[in-house]
Design a protein around this motif. Structure first.
Motif, mmCIF file in Angstrom:
data_model
loop_
_atom_site.group_PDB
_atom_site.id
_atom_site.type_symbol
_atom_site.label_atom_id
_atom_site.label_comp_id
_atom_site.label_asym_id
_atom_site.label_seq_id
_atom_site.Cartn_x
_atom_site.Cartn_y
_atom_site.Cartn_z
ATOM 1 N N PRO A 79 -39.251 9.208 62.195
ATOM 2 C CA PRO A 79 -40.375 9.005 63.110
ATOM 3 C C PRO A 79 -41.162 10.298 63.336
ATOM 4 O O PRO A 79 -40.582 11.385 63.412
ATOM 5 N N VAL A 80 -42.474 10.152 63.409
ATOM 6 C CA VAL A 80 -43.339 11.320 63.624
ATOM 7 C C VAL A 80 -43.262 11.736 65.098
ATOM 8 O O VAL A 80 -43.435 10.906 65.999
ATOM 9 N N GLN A 81 -43.001 13.020 65.340
ATOM 10 C CA GLN A 81 -42.989 13.545 66.706
ATOM 11 C C GLN A 81 -44.437 13.832 67.129
ATOM 12 O O GLN A 81 -45.168 14.529 66.419
ATOM 13 N N THR A 82 -44.843 13.287 68.265
ATOM 14 C CA THR A 82 -46.228 13.424 68.717
ATOM 15 C C THR A 82 -46.286 14.181 70.034
ATOM 16 O O THR A 82 -45.539 13.868 70.969
ATOM 17 N N VAL A 83 -47.159 15.178 70.097
ATOM 18 C CA VAL A 83 -47.386 15.929 71.334
ATOM 19 C C VAL A 83 -48.883 16.006 71.593
ATOM 20 O O VAL A 83 -49.692 15.915 70.660
ATOM 21 N N ALA A 84 -49.243 16.162 72.846
ATOM 22 C CA ALA A 84 -50.645 16.350 73.231
ATOM 23 C C ALA A 84 -50.778 17.736 73.844
ATOM 24 O O ALA A 84 -50.021 18.092 74.749
ATOM 25 N N LEU A 85 -51.717 18.529 73.347
ATOM 26 C CA LEU A 85 -51.908 19.897 73.829
ATOM 27 C C LEU A 85 -53.366 20.128 74.194
ATOM 28 O O LEU A 85 -54.277 19.606 73.543
ATOM 29 N N SER A 86 -53.583 20.944 75.211
ATOM 30 C CA SER A 86 -54.934 21.334 75.590
ATOM 31 C C SER A 86 -55.532 22.225 74.512
ATOM 32 O O SER A 86 -54.813 22.980 73.830
ATOM 33 N N ALA A 87 -56.852 22.157 74.354
ATOM 34 C CA ALA A 87 -57.537 22.928 73.305
ATOM 35 C C ALA A 87 -57.330 24.424 73.443
ATOM 36 O O ALA A 87 -57.458 25.177 72.468
#
Length: 705
Positions: free
Chosen positions: A470-478
């Motif tokens: 499974p692909v690990q997904t993260v959200a980061l600020s620019a």
């Protein structure tokens, strides 16, 4: 068209609008441009919201963000030109509170109206201003003190705007149209038993309520689309679309198709594959095989998540046609995706002695003439290509199976054109047409499939092949962008490859290309030791193909791209995906982009780079992407957040253009719609046709595609 009990046809609802007062040729043309040509069209042109002018609110009691009607006298007028022309009018009422009316667009005559002491009644949504609450561009009337002005006795509807037709004119025309509504017996098409079961009003009651709701109506329910009157209209609209599609299904299956019974070649292919089929793949293939054995045309949609193995199921189906001495064609929306299918099919099928031909826009001259001759003679048993397959001059010897990949990217006429190739170019009543298998990597929620694909049988490959990480997904600020540059450097140093996707959304493709170009230049400087490539939609097809091929073959470490790589790119060595401005994209597109990595055995990551602050919807989308890799779960959430338009191509279906119904909101009606639809088609086909004509019109949406 409704009938009176005595059998006399009532054609009132189809009367042209030029019968109404105030509708001359110019107004009729503007109305027709919005699809409004008859009285019935005006009845179904429904309000998008309501304004409550049945009461006055004291200025002191106004709440920011809550629309209200107030009345007061002009205290002061200020006209300024700070940055642009502006008019500010202060009014005061009996509560001794002041409200500012602000105008940026005004005429000198308007300024003269607002004389100090003039009595003004206005409606709008107040918001905090420099000196208390203000309303920007309210609707208003200057009242005559000598004339008593009464309040309205019903909520005022606000209709979707029509260019060249003012709101007052439109309301007047709809009033006239409503005055001509027939009685219940003449207008009603749904069985009374159904209305009683759902506790719904008749069509006449529903239309009058929605257009002219009484002051005591549940305005919260109206604004949410949950009022019984709206549910009544939604039910009939959903039923009409369902009947339209089912009618097309019946018409399509009235044609003949080749019964394909051979299985030896498909078994040889299955045994030669370097992997085992999943249980879901085997189940869906058996469903397809059962369909293909019938002498009526298969119409089946196969949906499966990214990497679920739809192509090999399509290849197995194609072998059933080839073994029977006939042809199969696979059409994809882009040359990149079609070429990828070509590579897989040739690797799987040519060792079995099956001739796979390639026909796309870039196949020209003698090569094109040679392929067309092979297709026409039947020497080409499986033909892979783009929309070039449908062009004039391409004739199949005996096309028994038409496969369309990423079906939502094709319009109705394109699917029809490929079908017609198997019937010698025309489809008459006795024509033999090919079976149709359409595929999508965008999973479709069950409720949406029930409504949008009622003319198709739907299969789901809901199991990924073993070994997928499974692909690990993260959200980061620019602001953390520099960290990602170093992460790319580290990944590529280990021999991996990465994507950096630019997703700026603008009316102009050029803007997206420029963003990708500048990102490419910046990353090339920061990662000088890496081979960086660039691909975007404004490149020529040959340039795009060359760049993608270089990336696939490992000659490029980092590919900067626009969303042109959303579908069909298969580079198992790519393990890192960075999506810039991810907050601008819908869930379906984000999921498709993420599906470009995690296609090999290496642990893969997807970084969603966002520009704060995030809207509530963007926050929910990014959270969903972090929480799940399941495309079916994501599709359900996407339907909830953004509605059906995101998941379906509007060129193919009118689902996204429903006037009343909302598939997420009205999903509970669909099982009843299905059951009633089947009953009407079996027992009352004439009534079914009248319901379709009322809501869908004469042209069925799928045109039997």
């Amino acid at each position: 068209m409704p009938m009176r009990k005595d059998g006399v046809t009532v054609d009132l609802q189809m009367q042209p609008l030029d019968r109404l007062r105030g509708v001359g040729p110019a107004v009729a043309e503007k109305l027709a441009a919005r699809g409004l040509s008859t009285l019935q069209d005006l009845w179904l042109h429904l309000p998008r919201q309501y304004e409550d002018r049945t009461r006055l609110t004291q200025i002191r009691a106004l709440q920011p963000g809550v629309a209200a009607q107030v009345e007061g006298r002009v205290e002061a007028v200020e006209r300024g030109f700070r940055y642009r022309p502006m008019l500010r009018v202060a009014i005061c009422d009996d509560s001794h509170a002041t409200l500012v009316l602000r105008f940026f667009h005004f005429r000198a005559a308007q300024v003269a109206q607002f004389a100090p002491g003039a009595r003004v009644r206005c409606y709008g949504t107040p918001k905090p201003g420099q000196n208390g609450l203000e309303i920007v561009h309210p609707s208003y009337r200057v009242l005559d003190d000598a004339v008593e002005t009464v309040l309205g006795d019903q909520l005022d509807p606000v209709y979707p705007t029509i260019d060249g037709v003012g709101t007052t004119v439109l309301r007047r025309l709809i009033d006239q149209a409503l005055q001509r509504l027939p009685d219940d017996d003449s207008l009603e098409l749904l069985p009374q038993s159904l209305l009683s079961h759902f506790q719904l009003p008749t069509l006449r009651e529903a239309l009058l309520t929605v257009h002219r709701p009484a002051p005591d109506s549940d305005i919260a329910a109206l604004l949410a689309g949950r009022h019984p009157a709206q549910r009544r209209l939604a039910l009939e609209e959903l039923l009409a679309h369902h009947l339209s599609l089912r009618g097309q299904r019946i018409a399509q299956q009235a044609h003949a198709a080749r019964s394909l019974r051979g299985l030896t070649l498909a078994r040889k292919l299955r045994d030669a594959l370097p992997f085992r089929l999943t249980g879901a793949q085997q189940r869906v293939f058996e469903q397809i095989r059962t369909d293909l054995r019938k002498p009526s045309p298969m119409l089946r949609l196969v949906q499966g998540d990214v990497g679920s193995g739809k192509t090999v199921v399509a290849a197995l189906a194609a072998m059933l046609a080839v073994e029977d001495g006939r042809q199969a064609a696979l059409m994809a929306p882009t040359e990149l995706l079609a070429e990828q299918h070509l590579g897989n099919l040739r690797a799987w099928l040519e060792p079995l002695g099956v001739r796979v031909a390639w026909l796309a826009g870039k196949v020209t001259g003698r090569a094109r003439a040679k392929v067309i001759a092979e297709v026409a003679s039947g020497e080409a048993q499986v033909v892979v290509g783009t929309h070039a397959l449908m062009q004039e001059g391409v004739a199949f010897a005996d096309l028994a199976l038409a496969i369309v990949d990423e079906q939502h990217r094709f319009g109705v006429h394109q699917r029809l054109a490929l079908r017609d190739k198997g019937a010698g170019g025309t489809v008459g009543a006795d024509a033999v047409v090919p079976h149709q298998l359409v595929m999508t990597a965008t999973p479709i929620p069950r409720t949406l499939a029930m409504a949008a694909y009622a003319d198709l049988d739907v299969s789901a490959i809901d199991e990924l092949p073993p070994g997928r990480t499974p692909v690990q997904t993260v959200a980061l600020s620019a602001e953390r962008r520099p960290e990602l540059v170093e992460r790319i450097r580290a990944a590529c140093a280990e021999g991996r490859q990465a994507y950096w996707v630019c997703t700026i959304i603008d009316e102009s493709d050029e803007v997206v290309a420029q963003a990708a170009q500048s990102t490419f230049e910046e990353l090339s400087r920061q990662l000088s030791g890496l081979r960086v490539g660039l691909v975007h939609g404004r490149l020529k097809a040959a340039e795009k193909q060359a760049m993608m091929r270089a990336f696939k073959e490992g000659e490029i470490d980092l590919l900067v791209a626009t969303t042109v790589i959303e579908v069909g790119v298969d580079v198992p060595n790519a393990s890192l995906m960075i999506v810039e401005n991810a907050e601008r994209l819908g869930l379906a597109q984000l999921h498709q982009l993420r599906g470009r990595v995690g296609r090999g055995s290496a642990a893969s990551s997807c970084v969603l780079l966002y520009q704060p602050p995030l809207s509530q919807m963007a926050r929910q989308r990014l959270a969903t992407m972090r929480e799940t890799n399941d495309g079916f779960v994501i599709a359900e959430k996407d339907l909830e957040l953004r509605g059906p338009g995101e998941l379906l191509g509007t060129r193919q279906t009118g689902i996204a253009g429903f006037r009343v119904a909302d598939l997420a909101r009205d999903a509970d009606l669909l099982p009843q719609v299905q059951a009633l639809g089947e009953r009407l088609l079996a027992d009352s086909p004439a009534l079914a046709a009248r319901i379709v004509a009322r809501w869908v019109g004469g042209a069925a949406r799928y045109a039997s595609a």
